[in-house]
Design a protein around this motif. Structure first.
Motif, PDB file in Angstrom:
ATOM      1  N   PHE A   1       0.840  -1.207   0.000  1.00 27.40           N
ATOM      2  CA  PHE A   1       0.000   0.000   0.000  1.00 27.40           C
ATOM      3  C   PHE A   1       0.875   1.258   0.000  1.00 27.40           C
ATOM      4  O   PHE A   1       0.643   2.192  -0.775  1.00 27.40           O
ATOM      5  CB  PHE A   1      -0.927   0.007   1.218  1.00 27.40           C
ATOM      6  N   GLY A   2       1.880   1.277   0.876  1.00 30.33           N
ATOM      7  CA  GLY A   2       2.773   2.437   0.949  1.00 30.33           C
ATOM      8  C   GLY A   2       3.485   2.681  -0.368  1.00 30.33           C
ATOM      9  O   GLY A   2       3.713   3.828  -0.774  1.00 30.33           O
ATOM     10  N   LEU A   3       3.838   1.595  -1.050  1.00 31.22           N
ATOM     11  CA  LEU A   3       4.530   1.719  -2.339  1.00 31.22           C
ATOM     12  C   LEU A   3       3.580   2.284  -3.419  1.00 31.22           C
ATOM     13  O   LEU A   3       3.898   3.268  -4.098  1.00 31.22           O
ATOM     14  CB  LEU A   3       5.049   0.335  -2.740  1.00 31.22           C
ATOM     15  N   THR A   4       2.433   1.642  -3.536  1.00 29.58           N
ATOM     16  CA  THR A   4       1.533   2.016  -4.640  1.00 29.58           C
ATOM     17  C   THR A   4       0.872   3.371  -4.414  1.00 29.58           C
ATOM     18  O   THR A   4       0.504   4.044  -5.378  1.00 29.58           O
ATOM     19  CB  THR A   4       0.453   0.933  -4.855  1.00 29.58           C
ATOM     20  N   MET A   5       0.732   3.796  -3.163  1.00 29.26           N
ATOM     21  CA  MET A   5       0.068   5.101  -2.954  1.00 29.26           C
ATOM     22  C   MET A   5       0.930   6.243  -3.499  1.00 29.26           C
ATOM     23  O   MET A   5       0.409   7.289  -3.884  1.00 29.26           O
ATOM     24  CB  MET A   5      -0.290   5.321  -1.481  1.00 29.26           C
ATOM     25  N   GLN A   6       2.247   6.035  -3.556  1.00 28.51           N
ATOM     26  CA  GLN A   6       3.096   7.085  -4.133  1.00 28.51           C
ATOM     27  C   GLN A   6       2.937   7.140  -5.656  1.00 28.51           C
ATOM     28  O   GLN A   6       2.977   8.218  -6.249  1.00 28.51           O
ATOM     29  CB  GLN A   6       4.570   6.848  -3.758  1.00 28.51           C
TER      30      GLN A   6
END
Lengths: 66, 357
Positions: free
Chosen positions: B104-109
């Motif tokens: 999630f942290g990766l794709t939200m960027q």
């Protein structure tokens, strides 16, 4: 004059079309859902304010594992 | 659309909810409008705040977020201790949470928005976020449908600090944890930085108050992604692509009941609709053109949006459901979510640069 001020209406139109599609799809989905779902039982309404009602909440939440 | 007709449409929907659904749902719609207007008006972006910290060593966003979490905890924890019918956002610490929060942290960027960010930016009319929203919903639904398999990899029971230690100790631990996080931020950014500005400040205060109102009215903390998954689940069921019977998540009595009724009775769905409406209202006076995306950026962004939805269910929430609601109501899973999502964001920021978003 800035680049954005130069943007002609025809250049903005795809974005407007996307906005219209988005909102029509959302309203369409909600309308379909309302019509396809069982009628809401107004006599069995949840408490207006849950705090102090003594009734456990019945809603779903993303932290729930089941 | 101008603000007056928009306000009239929102008022009409409020009256419809009041008359045909329930007073609670009508009130939650208003809370949602407030959330959307605050998120969009203050541009309170969880994703942007983290990115500014990493790329520019600018701590204003994360300070605003820490303030929001602290204020929300200050309001929510005594309420949870006083009213046993209110529930915390308790997710199980699990392998699923570790993987989900990182992805999630990766794709939200890449998608430039978390759960609430995708919603309010879609409401503002930002093209990528409007395109992402349906894929986020499909991902969220598929993540929930596969949740049983992910949980079988390993989990422990949810841990709630308020239940375990009482409100005072839980609050002290939470505030100490947030202070500790800000000390780490201080070590990273160095001296002489501006720590908070007016926009982040009023955004944090308004969101903390509105999140507390959500808790008081709905009986549960603010969430976003459950509603998305529900919408896609309803569509999949209607198309006979999905049979909830026997599914670990949707076959469970409470979820099956919610699936069988209109989404207008669902707490999360109604605040999501309010957030979209609130952001749309703000967009009526917003200016500024968006940089057009290339075909490759669109494809990467949409794939990221799908993964965002999928991983948010594995992680038991997004920045709102897991981070804000989890931490502020004393759930351990919120504290596990933050560092894992931040690790993912470190990778996501690089990928974002690589594809020139």
């Amino acid at each position: 004059m800035t680049a954005s001020e130069h943007a002609s209406p025809s250049k903005r139109s795809p974005m407007m079309v996307l906005k219209i599609i988005f909102w029509v799809a959302l309203v369409g989905f909600l309308s379909w859902d309302w019509l396809a779902s069982p009628t809401v039982d107004l006599r069995n309404e949840p408490p207006v304010i849950a705090a102090g009602s003594g009734q456990a909440p019945t809603g779903g939440h993303c932290s729930m594992a089941k | 659309m101008k603000r007056l007709p928009l306000a009239a449409l929102m008022a009409a929907f409020f009256i419809f909810l009041l008359w045909s659904v329930s007073v609670r749902q009508a009130l939650l719609f208003v809370v949602g409008i407030g959330l959307g207007a605050t998120l969009a008006g203050a541009r309170f972006g969880f994703t942007t705040g983290w990115r500014q910290l990493i790329e520019n060593r600018d701590p204003r966003g994360v300070t605003g977020q820490a303030l929001l979490l602290g204020l929300a905890a200050l309001l929510a924890m005594p309420l949870l201790a006083s009213y046993p019918e209110l529930t915390a956002a308790l997710g199980p610490p699990s392998i699923s949470l570790l993987i989900g929060a990182f992805v999630f942290g990766l794709t939200m960027q890449i998608a430039d928005g978390c759960g609430s960010g995708t919603l309010y930016k879609a409401g503002l009319g930002i093209p990528l976020n409007m395109g992402i929203l349906p894929l986020f919903a499909i991902g969220s639904f598929m993540g929930s449908a596969h949740l049983g398999d992910w949980l079988s990899l390993g989990q422990i029971e949810p841990i709630g600090l308020v239940d375990m230690l009482g409100a005072e100790k839980a609050l002290a631990i939470t505030l100490a944890g947030l202070a500790g996080a800000l000390i780490v931020v201080r070590l990273w950014v160095g001296p002489g930085k501006t720590w908070l500005d007016g926009t982040w400040l009023w955004g944090a205060v308004a969101l903390a108050v509105l999140a507390t109102l959500n808790l008081i009215i709905a009986g549960q903390p603010w969430g976003v992604v459950y509603g998305f998954g529900l919408w896609a689940a309803k569509a999949a069921q209607a198309a006979s692509w999905f049979d909830p019977t026997g599914n670990m998540f949707w076959g469970q009595e409470g979820n099956a009941q919610i699936l069988s009724q209109t989404v207008l009775l669902d707490v999360t769905s109604i605040t999501n609709i309010g957030i979209l409406a609130g952001a749309l209202w703000i967009s009526a006076k917003a200016t500024g053109a968006q940089k057009p995306l290339t075909k490759q950026q669109w494809i990467i962004g949409l794939v990221a949006g799908f993964l965002l939805g999928y991983s948010s269910r594995l992680a038991f929430g997004c920045n709102v459901g897991a981070m804000l609601s989890g931490v502020s109501t004393g759930s351990l899973h919120g504290w596990i979510w933050i560092p894992l999502a931040f690790l993912g964001t470190l990778v996501g920021v690089r990928l974002r640069r690589r594809y020139q978003f």
